[in-house]
Motif scaffolding. Structure first.
Motif, PDB file in Angstrom:
ATOM      1  N   ASN A 115       0.798  -1.227   0.000  1.00 30.82           N
ATOM      2  CA  ASN A 115       0.000   0.000   0.000  1.00 30.82           C
ATOM      3  C   ASN A 115       0.828   1.274   0.000  1.00 30.82           C
ATOM      4  O   ASN A 115       0.413   2.282  -0.575  1.00 30.82           O
ATOM      5  N   PHE A 116       2.005   1.240   0.659  1.00 28.90           N
ATOM      6  CA  PHE A 116       2.684   2.493   0.943  1.00 28.90           C
ATOM      7  C   PHE A 116       4.091   2.627   0.368  1.00 28.90           C
ATOM      8  O   PHE A 116       4.641   3.712   0.374  1.00 28.90           O
ATOM      9  N   GLN A 117       4.678   1.526  -0.102  1.00 25.78           N
ATOM     10  CA  GLN A 117       6.015   1.634  -0.689  1.00 25.78           C
ATOM     11  C   GLN A 117       5.893   1.676  -2.206  1.00 25.78           C
ATOM     12  O   GLN A 117       5.338   0.762  -2.828  1.00 25.78           O
ATOM     13  N   ASP A 182      16.527  -4.641  -7.474  1.00 24.98           N
ATOM     14  CA  ASP A 182      16.241  -4.932  -6.064  1.00 24.98           C
ATOM     15  C   ASP A 182      16.598  -3.737  -5.189  1.00 24.98           C
ATOM     16  O   ASP A 182      15.845  -3.373  -4.270  1.00 24.98           O
ATOM     17  N   ASP A 183      17.747  -3.117  -5.440  1.00 22.84           N
ATOM     18  CA  ASP A 183      18.181  -1.993  -4.619  1.00 22.84           C
ATOM     19  C   ASP A 183      17.249  -0.799  -4.788  1.00 22.84           C
ATOM     20  O   ASP A 183      16.930  -0.114  -3.813  1.00 22.84           O
ATOM     21  N   GLN A 184      16.793  -0.561  -6.002  1.00 21.93           N
ATOM     22  CA  GLN A 184      15.834   0.526  -6.235  1.00 21.93           C
ATOM     23  C   GLN A 184      14.519   0.242  -5.523  1.00 21.93           C
ATOM     24  O   GLN A 184      13.885   1.151  -4.978  1.00 21.93           O
ATOM     25  N   TRP A 185      14.105  -1.034  -5.542  1.00 25.24           N
ATOM     26  CA  TRP A 185      12.885  -1.400  -4.814  1.00 25.24           C
ATOM     27  C   TRP A 185      13.049  -1.115  -3.320  1.00 25.24           C
ATOM     28  O   TRP A 185      12.188  -0.497  -2.690  1.00 25.24           O
ATOM     29  N   ALA A 186      14.169  -1.574  -2.754  1.00 23.09           N
ATOM     30  CA  ALA A 186      14.370  -1.471  -1.304  1.00 23.09           C
ATOM     31  C   ALA A 186      14.434  -0.024  -0.836  1.00 23.09           C
ATOM     32  O   ALA A 186      14.037   0.283   0.288  1.00 23.09           O
ATOM     33  N   LYS A 187      14.904   0.869  -1.687  1.00 22.86           N
ATOM     34  CA  LYS A 187      15.067   2.274  -1.288  1.00 22.86           C
ATOM     35  C   LYS A 187      13.988   3.176  -1.876  1.00 22.86           C
ATOM     36  O   LYS A 187      14.089   4.395  -1.775  1.00 22.86           O
ATOM     37  N   SER A 188      12.967   2.577  -2.482  1.00 24.98           N
ATOM     38  CA  SER A 188      11.924   3.385  -3.122  1.00 24.98           C
ATOM     39  C   SER A 188      11.102   4.135  -2.078  1.00 24.98           C
ATOM     40  O   SER A 188      11.108   3.804  -0.896  1.00 24.98           O
ATOM     41  N   GLY A 189      10.398   5.156  -2.535  1.00 29.66           N
ATOM     42  CA  GLY A 189       9.658   6.036  -1.643  1.00 29.66           C
ATOM     43  C   GLY A 189       8.660   5.306  -0.768  1.00 29.66           C
ATOM     44  O   GLY A 189       7.987   4.371  -1.218  1.00 29.66           O
ATOM     45  N   TYR A 190       8.565   5.746   0.479  1.00 22.72           N
ATOM     46  CA  TYR A 190       7.621   5.164   1.439  1.00 22.72           C
ATOM     47  C   TYR A 190       6.705   6.278   1.914  1.00 22.72           C
ATOM     48  O   TYR A 190       7.150   7.232   2.556  1.00 22.72           O
ATOM     49  N   SER A 191       5.428   6.192   1.575  1.00 26.58           N
ATOM     50  CA  SER A 191       4.477   7.274   1.873  1.00 26.58           C
ATOM     51  C   SER A 191       3.251   6.725   2.585  1.00 26.58           C
ATOM     52  O   SER A 191       2.186   6.563   1.991  1.00 26.58           O
ATOM     53  N   THR A 213       4.439   9.540   7.683  1.00 31.01           N
ATOM     54  CA  THR A 213       3.448  10.144   6.796  1.00 31.01           C
ATOM     55  C   THR A 213       4.079  10.449   5.450  1.00 31.01           C
ATOM     56  O   THR A 213       5.286  10.345   5.256  1.00 31.01           O
ATOM     57  N   LYS A 214       3.243  10.856   4.529  1.00 32.25           N
ATOM     58  CA  LYS A 214       3.721  11.229   3.202  1.00 32.25           C
ATOM     59  C   LYS A 214       4.739  12.361   3.302  1.00 32.25           C
ATOM     60  O   LYS A 214       4.532  13.327   4.015  1.00 32.25           O
ATOM     61  N   HIS A 215       5.802  12.249   2.546  1.00 32.71           N
ATOM     62  CA  HIS A 215       6.844  13.267   2.583  1.00 32.71           C
ATOM     63  C   HIS A 215       6.449  14.485   1.762  1.00 32.71           C
ATOM     64  O   HIS A 215       5.786  14.371   0.737  1.00 32.71           O
TER      65      HIS A 215
END
Length: 688
Positions: A115-117, A182-191, A213-215
């Motif tokens: 839902n959020f990543q 994989d690295d892009q996935w792991a560090k992708s935005g979390y909102s 919360t959303k950045h």
């Protein structure tokens, strides 16, 4: 500082080549807490297991240990990404059996990431609960999933973990391969958009608003602006009142809680105050339970006795209180300036006595527009306190309490609109007039939005012209209540305003927020059960005047314990998830659930031509009586507005059939319900 995304990561190839001691060393250095023997032992067991399991997949993925889920305030034990598929593993090395709690935990992790990543939107996620000591015969390996590619958790011991991963990779494939590494996935935005309960717990655990919360949104800007105002008042010995406004669900309460908790964690004094009794009680209980849970773990590590629940609650009450308790606490220090009132018990001129000065320099009033008028507060003081002719409205009295500070103080008013559901509410005007009447030396901060809105007249603003300091960032424009669609509140407003075409157009934009319509309560309950996963919360809602829903098993006169309704899981019959008890607008305002069933009664019905709502309340058990007062009509519309905006992920609306038996029930005429149903259907709400 935001928490690290993970403690350790590597390609599967490099992970297999490193020693266990090297990996444990990296984990230990990255940990934000003291690492005890039990934690180290668990890490060693997880590393050994994953080295055995990942052997066949060299060059095909990556592995991550202690992966952060800020919204939940927890970390996933291990995430393995193989051929782009995300395996979310939760180990219970100290347990001997699968538990429902652990199953929900790992499922929640996967749902949160989906839902959020940002990077998980196109991924398949496989949650796996690993209990090393569990019997092989009790393992669950069936592959089931919902439409969003989050599978139900697999349950395995260490011997069958390799088998489970091999089975998944043989059966599950991407139609189109993920575009991110994989690295892009792991560090992708979390909102994330946490519920207010989740947010309060995460903040209390010293996460930041940026973590949960959303950045870059309105909340970040408003929080920063409020901190600046607090610092300015403190540094310059100023007293001020600050208005934070926003659309329903925009996060005003979150800002208030964040400020109170942040000041508390810094050793400063601030208090979050609300007249919303259910909200305060639920938050206090949730934070108390969380504090007890965390302190048990700390006490075990430190070799001391854990705090009691009463001790934990006392700490929580230091920064979250009912506004009425705060008001009564300082009643004895009330000074009556220039009022010809016979001295009575409760009034003292010694308001500068330290005993009567608030311990907090920052007082945050949620839903400040609901503070009572002078007449309503007089009535309460006369009937409940035996004090006659109380001279102040609630806004003026509450400002007077902070004015007792000898140096600086700030009153923060969190202001909503379109949500009045009780009589005696003073609105924003009384706060402004109180400042003008009695506190000309105070600064007034508000956004341009409030200045331009109809909530305050130009004449009223002119009264505080020299005191006014405009701050654009004090208004929140975007609702964050529903992470699936930010337009739910717009749709509900249009629906209730009988703007049929506009509502129909907005509804088409709510693709990720399902809204359904049915005449059958049992069908609606099943729809909720089919959609709720993990610890997601579902529940029944209805108007406080919906008394004829009793005929279909919903008794709004019986109001259950709302704390249990919101906080217990579905193993407890008092939980909302059991779909047995219904809450009304008075108990859910300010709180939210994931999936809602809103049952619509004949208390709010339509004229035959759909040109206007008709407002009723049941009288004497035999007939509906028309509501004629405009303010009471507004309360009723707002009650339905509250109910229809409680769900974060989707809702189903139940409109009963009414009664067409002979002789008929005159309080449940089918045509009343048919009119409501047909209107909702005409807007485009789909039938179950």
């Amino acid at each position: 500082m935001a928490a690290r995304r993970y403690y350790y990561s590597d390609s599967i190839t490099d992970f297999l080549s490193r020693s266990i001691n090297e990996i444990v060393g990296v984990l230990t250095l990255a940990s934000q807490h003291e690492v005890n023997e039990e934690t180290s032992k668990s890490w060693v067991e997880e590393i050994e297991t994953m080295r055995e399991v990942l052997g066949p997949y060299e060059g095909r993925g990556s592995v991550y240990f202690e992966y952060n889920i800020p919204r939940m305030g927890r970390r996933v034990d291990v995430i393995a990404v193989i051929d782009g598929i995300v395996f979310v593993l939760e180990y219970k090395t100290a347990e001997r059996k699968f538990s429902r709690e652990a199953l929900v935990q790992v499922w929640d992790y996967a749902i949160d990431l989906k839902n959020f990543q940002e990077g998980s939107l196109e991924r398949i996620l496989i949650p796996i609960l690993v209990v090393p000591a569990e019997k092989g015969s009790r393992c669950q390996m069936a592959l089931k999933h919902f439409g969003d590619d989050v599978y139900e958790p697999l349950q395995v011991n260490t011997k069958r973990l390799a088998e489970a991963i091999e089975m998944v990779l043989g059966a599950v494939h991407y139609d189109v391969a993920p575009t991110q590494t994989d690295d892009q996935w792991a560090k992708s935005g979390y909102s994330p958009t946490p519920t207010i309960i989740e947010a309060a717990i995460a903040l209390y655990e010293e996460n930041t608003v940026e973590d949960i919360t959303k950045h870059g949104g309105d909340i970040d800007k408003a929080s920063v602006e409020l901190c600046r105002i607090i610092d300015h008042c403190r540094a310059n010995n100023r007293k001020a009142i600050c208005f934070i406004t926003g659309v329903p669900g925009a996060g005003k309460t979150l800002i208030g809680l964040n400020t109170a908790i942040d000041q508390f964690n810094r050793g400063e004094k601030a208090v979050y105050l609300s007249g919303n009794f259910p909200l305060v009680e639920v938050l206090q209980e949730a934070l108390t339970r969380d504090y007890v849970r965390r302190d048990k773990k700390r006490a075990k590590d430190e070799g001391r006795k854990a705090c009691t629940k009463a001790e934990a609650k006392s700490k929580v009450k230091a920064f979250i209180q009912m506004i009425h308790h705060y008001r009564d606490l300082y009643l004895e220090g009330t000074e009556v300036k220039g009022k010809k009132i016979v001295p009575i018990e409760g009034y003292f001129q010694s308001h500068t006595d330290k005993a009567y000065i608030p311990v907090e320099h920052v007082a945050i009033f949620d839903e400040a527009q609901r503070a009572w008028t002078k007449e309503e507060l007089q009535r309460f003081m006369r009937e409940k306190k035996g004090i006659r002719n109380f001279p102040y409205s609630e806004p003026e009295y509450l400002i007077s309490c902070m004015d007792r500070q000898t140096n600086w103080g700030l009153v923060v008013c969190l202001v909503g609109n379109g949500q009045a559901i009780n009589k005696g509410e003073a609105g924003l005007t009384e706060w402004i007039e109180s400042v003008h009447r009695s506190y000309p030396g105070w600064d007034v901060y508000m956004s341009d939005y409030l200045i331009e809105s109809k909530d305050i007249s130009a004449e009223e603003l002119s009264l505080i012209g020299k005191q006014l300091i405009p701050k654009e960032d004090l208004h929140l424009k975007m609702s964050m209540r529903s992470f699936r669609s930010e337009k739910v509140s717009i749709f509900v407003n249009q629906l209730l305003a009988l703007q049929k075409d506009e509502a129909a157009a907005t509804l088409k934009e709510l693709e990720k927020y399902p809204i359904y319509l049915t005449r059958n309560l049992d069908a609606a309950k099943q729809w909720l059960r089919d959609h709720a996963r993990g610890s997601e919360r579902m529940g029944l809602l209805a108007s406080s005047k919906a008394e004829r829903l009793k005929a279909i098993g919903i008794n709004v006169r019986y109001q259950p314990n709302f704390v249990h309704w919101f906080l217990e899981d579905d193993t407890d019959i008092r939980s909302s998830n059991c779909l047995e008890d219904t809450l009304t607008e008075f108990k859910v305002q300010g709180l939210e659930i994931d999936w809602a069933c809103v049952t619509w009664d004949a208390d709010l019905r339509l004229r035959e031509d759909w040109s206007a709502w008709q407002h009723f309340q049941l009288r004497s058990g035999t007939k509906w009586q028309r509501i004629n007062k405009e303010i009471n009509k507004e309360y009723q519309i707002n009650a339905y507005r509250v109910l229809l905006t409680r769900a974060r992920q989707g809702m189903v609306i139940v409109v009963p059939n009414g009664d067409d038996s002979v002789p008929p029930d005159e309080t449940r005429k089918p045509e009343w319900y048919d009119g409501i149903y047909d209107y909702l259907k005409s807007v485009g709400i789909r039938e179950l």
